[in-house]
Design an enzyme around this catalytic site. Structure first.
Site, PDB file in Angstrom:
ATOM      1  N   SER A   1      46.049  31.268  33.650  1.00  0.00           N
ATOM      2  CA  SER A   1      45.201  31.736  34.813  1.00  0.00           C
ATOM      3  C   SER A   1      44.380  32.931  34.560  1.00  0.00           C
ATOM      4  CB  SER A   1      46.115  31.989  36.137  1.00  0.00           C
ATOM      5  OG  SER A   1      46.749  33.036  36.230  1.00  0.00           O
TER       6      SER A   1
ATOM      7  N   LYS B   1      46.542  38.741  38.827  1.00  0.00           N
ATOM      8  CA  LYS B   1      45.227  38.320  39.135  1.00  0.00           C
ATOM      9  C   LYS B   1      44.156  39.582  38.846  1.00  0.00           C
ATOM     10  CE  LYS B   1      46.505  33.973  40.313  1.00  0.00           C
ATOM     11  NZ  LYS B   1      46.366  33.073  39.349  1.00  0.00           N
TER      12      LYS B   1
END
EC number: 3.4.21.-
Length: 576
Positions: free
Chosen positions: A419, A476
């Site tokens: 990710s 993230k």
């Protein structure tokens, strides 16, 4: 999603702290090794029709003992004894563990005898009744037969004309007379002391009580040359001669003499210390802080003592003296002003010998003479072991606490998904700062963060068949901060304050051909990020399940900020 690796930090800290406990205080310098016992397994038999050997491997000899009174001091009674044993050839007919026992002799109403082990043995009153003990050097069974040594022991038989058990404080010398022919004549002597008890059952060498006590004076292979026996004269009938000096001490008179002479003497060892051992234990020499006295029961001839450091600067000197910190020594002799004593006193010299073999690099000719003032602190084995155990427990607990504190400040994590590709790739190991997110609540756009999954994200993982633990974290990058306006398109594009934050910033990896992420995106228009929330996205937007799917992230769920990539080594360095 990231897997937590805190447990590795905790394990390393605890193991290193525990193993370094003795190194920190300097108590145990190196590992120690202990000997084994060699069983005698003897049977009753006759030797030349003269001596009867018992099941214990002992031989009653007809050797003569002549008493030569030497002193009538009011502090002690001394007797010199000359003992003759059978000839060399007869002695060599004995087996390992068998001995010749002299006729009894008397010193101040106390009876003694001398035992000679031509092929090794002794200390039958210590750990076993097989005639072998700590003084007998035994090799591993893989190395063959044990090395044979000539042993000589003094045994206490009790008071004359008294069958009741008795105890006596004795220092003594055992001397074998040499008859060398090819070199200068010399004798072999060993001096020591012990609190003797009249029964084997009352013996306890660990506490300084013995029924017999002695040493091995030479290798049996040297015995022939020592006695001047040539290969042509093996049948020489000349008896083996030994001399024994026995001194019986009066403990109460020694203590009274010490009070009279040293009433104003200052004992430097009674000063306080802030060391670990000083806090939890008292030097066994001390007596109610009286500088002119020593504890004559704890520190006397025959007792086992353990020298201790008070600070690491003392370690080199103690190693030079041979009084290694943390090693158990037996006090063989105590001398003050060249006068032999049975009990300790300020300024006395101790002759010390380890009670077990040391590693080769620490061995030296024993005993060593050390002035008691050169020993910073002295303990008995039980006190030392207790304090060592407490110290180890304290160090281990400190290690656990330190590990916990460190785990709350920094942690190691590894990356399991794509990710954040290519910024963070699968297999990367990160060092994560867990303090600054708690101290500085305000998060900045473009910061990479680690966070606990919110409830919506947990539901998504559960529906897809995944399973999260309480330690699992996600990583993230912050795309929008509180007050920013966010618009999410159905194709996954994101605009923050009307600026495209995907093109060139969040599309750095190859696009996922099926674009499955678009099925989960929830489009929004002009959503204002509330206080204490941030909008997060992965750098590989085509596969990242982020705030486009489950909404803004509450800042209290942010637990860390990666600061350094540790692995792979070619990418080692701070993260941008």
């Amino acid at each position: 999603m990231l897997n937590l690796a805190n447990e590795w930090i905790t394990l390393v800290v605890v193991v290193v702290s525990t193993l370094s406990c003795t190194g920190v205080f300097g108590f145990l310098p190196v590992p120690l090794s202990r000997g084994n016992f060699f069983p005698a397994g003897l049977q009753t038999r006759q030797l030349n029709g003269l001596f009867q050997i018992s099941n214990e491997g002992l031989m009653r000899a007809t050797a003569e003992a002549v008493n030569i009174p030497d002193s009538n001091s009011n502090l002690f009674q001394r007797t010199n004894v000359t003992v003759s044993f059978p000839s060399f050839l007869e002695l060599m007919d004995l087996r390992q563990g068998e001995c010749i026992i002299s006729k009894p002799f008397v010193c101040h109403d106390h009876q003694f005898c001398v035992k000679l082990y031509p092929r090794g043995g002794g200390h039958s009153s210590s750990f076993s009744n097989d005639g072998f003990g700590m003084a007998y050097k035994v090799s591993s069974p893989l190395k063959g037969r044990p090395e044979e040594r000539v042993g000589m022991y003094l045994q206490y038989l009790g008071k004359r004309n008294d069958d009741e058990p008795s105890t006596v404080d004795v220092t003594f010398a055992l001397r074998l007379k040499g008859r060398q022919r090819s070199s200068r004549k010399f004798d072999v002597e060993w001096r020591a002391g012990m609190r003797f008890v009249s029964t084997v059952e009352a013996s306890n060498l660990q506490q300084g009580y013995a029924n017999d006590f002695g040493a091995h004076l030479m290798q049996t292979t040297l015995f022939q040359d020592f006695l001047g026996i040539s290969n042509d004269s093996m049948d020489d009938p000349t008896p083996v001669i030994a001399e024994v000096e026995v001194t019986i001490h009066d403990k109460e008179k020694e203590e009274q003499q010490l009070l009279n002479i040293n009433s104003t003497t200052r004992n430097e060892n009674t000063s306080g210390t802030t060391s670990f051992f000083g806090v939890f234990g008292k030097d066994i020499r001390q007596v109610d802080r009286q500088p002119s006295l020593h504890n004559t029961e704890e520190v006397r001839v025959g007792k086992i003592v353990v020298p201790i450091l008070t600070n690491l600067s003392e370690r080199p000197k103690m190693f030079q003296l041979g009084a290694y910190p943390g090693v158990e020594y037996r006090i063989l002799r105590i001398l003050k002003d060249d006068q032999e004593r049975f009990t300790s006193c300020p300024g006395a010299d101790y002759e010390l010998k380890p009670i077990y073999p040391l590693v080769a690099q620490l061995e030296r000719p024993w005993p060593v003479a050390v002035n008691e003032r050169e020993i910073p602190r002295l303990y008995n084995p039980s006190t030392y072991n207790l304090i060592s155990a407490v110290g180890s427990l304290f160090t281990a607990a400190t290690g656990l606490f330190t590990a916990f504190v460190i785990s709350q400040a920094i942690s190691l994590f590894f990356i399991p998904s794509k990710s954040m590709d290519p910024t963070l790739q699968v297999g990367d190991v990160l060092l994560v700062d867990k303090v600054s997110p708690r101290v500085m609540r305000q998060q900045r756009v473009n910061d990479i963060i680690l966070f606990s999954p919110p409830s919506k994200l947990q539901e998504i993982v559960a529906k897809s068949g995944g399973k999260l633990s309480s330690r699992d974290l996600f990583v993230k990058r912050i795309a929008a901060a509180p007050g920013d306006t966010v618009t999410v398109k159905a194709n996954g594009d994101v605009y923050v304050n009307d600026d495209d934050v995907v093109t060139g910033q969040r599309d750095l990896c190859e696009a996922e051909p099926l674009r499955l992420i678009e099925k989960y995106i929830e489009p929004t228009k002009d959503e204002v990020i509330e206080m204490d929330y941030v909008f997060v996205m992965g750098d590989c937007s085509s596969v990242s399940v982020d705030s486009r799917v489950w909404g803004p992230l509450e800042t209290k769920q942010i637990v860390g900020r990666p600061i350094v990539r540790l692995w792979p080594l070619e990418k080692f360095g701070p993260l941008k």
